[in-house]
Scaffold this motif. Sequence first.
Motif, PDB file in Angstrom:
ATOM      1  N   UNK A  46     -51.473  16.748  65.442  1.00 37.37           N
ATOM      2  CA  UNK A  46     -52.890  17.036  65.223  1.00 37.37           C
ATOM      3  C   UNK A  46     -53.772  15.971  65.880  1.00 37.37           C
ATOM      4  N   UNK A  47     -54.951  16.380  66.311  1.00 37.42           N
ATOM      5  CA  UNK A  47     -55.883  15.441  66.942  1.00 37.42           C
ATOM      6  C   UNK A  47     -56.258  14.292  66.003  1.00 37.42           C
ATOM      7  N   UNK A  54     -60.540   3.223  68.971  1.00 33.96           N
ATOM      8  CA  UNK A  54     -60.880   3.124  67.557  1.00 33.96           C
ATOM      9  C   UNK A  54     -61.389   4.409  66.934  1.00 33.96           C
ATOM     10  N   UNK A  55     -61.357   5.509  67.656  1.00 37.16           N
ATOM     11  CA  UNK A  55     -61.823   6.802  67.139  1.00 37.16           C
ATOM     12  C   UNK A  55     -60.705   7.825  67.264  1.00 37.16           C
ATOM     13  N   UNK A  56     -60.671   8.762  66.336  1.00 32.99           N
ATOM     14  CA  UNK A  56     -59.696   9.849  66.456  1.00 32.99           C
ATOM     15  C   UNK A  56     -60.139  10.807  67.559  1.00 32.99           C
ATOM     16  N   UNK A  59     -62.857  13.120  66.416  1.00 28.28           N
ATOM     17  CA  UNK A  59     -64.214  12.567  66.488  1.00 28.28           C
ATOM     18  C   UNK A  59     -64.733  12.565  67.921  1.00 28.28           C
ATOM     19  N   UNK A  60     -63.872  12.206  68.865  1.00 23.99           N
ATOM     20  CA  UNK A  60     -64.279  12.174  70.273  1.00 23.99           C
ATOM     21  C   UNK A  60     -64.639  13.576  70.762  1.00 23.99           C
ATOM     22  N   UNK A  61     -63.850  14.577  70.378  1.00 21.46           N
ATOM     23  CA  UNK A  61     -64.157  15.963  70.765  1.00 21.46           C
ATOM     24  C   UNK A  61     -65.491  16.406  70.179  1.00 21.46           C
ATOM     25  N   UNK A  62     -65.755  16.056  68.927  1.00 22.48           N
ATOM     26  CA  UNK A  62     -67.034  16.421  68.291  1.00 22.48           C
ATOM     27  C   UNK A  62     -68.201  15.780  69.026  1.00 22.48           C
TER      28      UNK A  62
END
Length: 68
Positions: A46-47, A54-56, A59-62
């Motif tokens: 899972x992403x 430092x970001x999932x 979060x980056x996709x959002x």
Amino acid sequence: MPYIKIESGALTDEQKTLLIKRLTEVSSEIMHIPPEFFTTTITELPDKNFGIGGKTIDAIKCEYKGRQ
């Protein structure tokens, strides 16, 4: 027996099939080993389980979608 392991986010069945096919073809050509000797596995994670800076990935996709 060469072993190819891929870790990735979610993939479609079509993407998995093509990835396995092409990775095997190219590896066979480069290594001069018949394709039938290669084993390939794809592990989908899972992403939420990947992070960059430092970001999932979630979060980056959002954030990316918000900029478009």
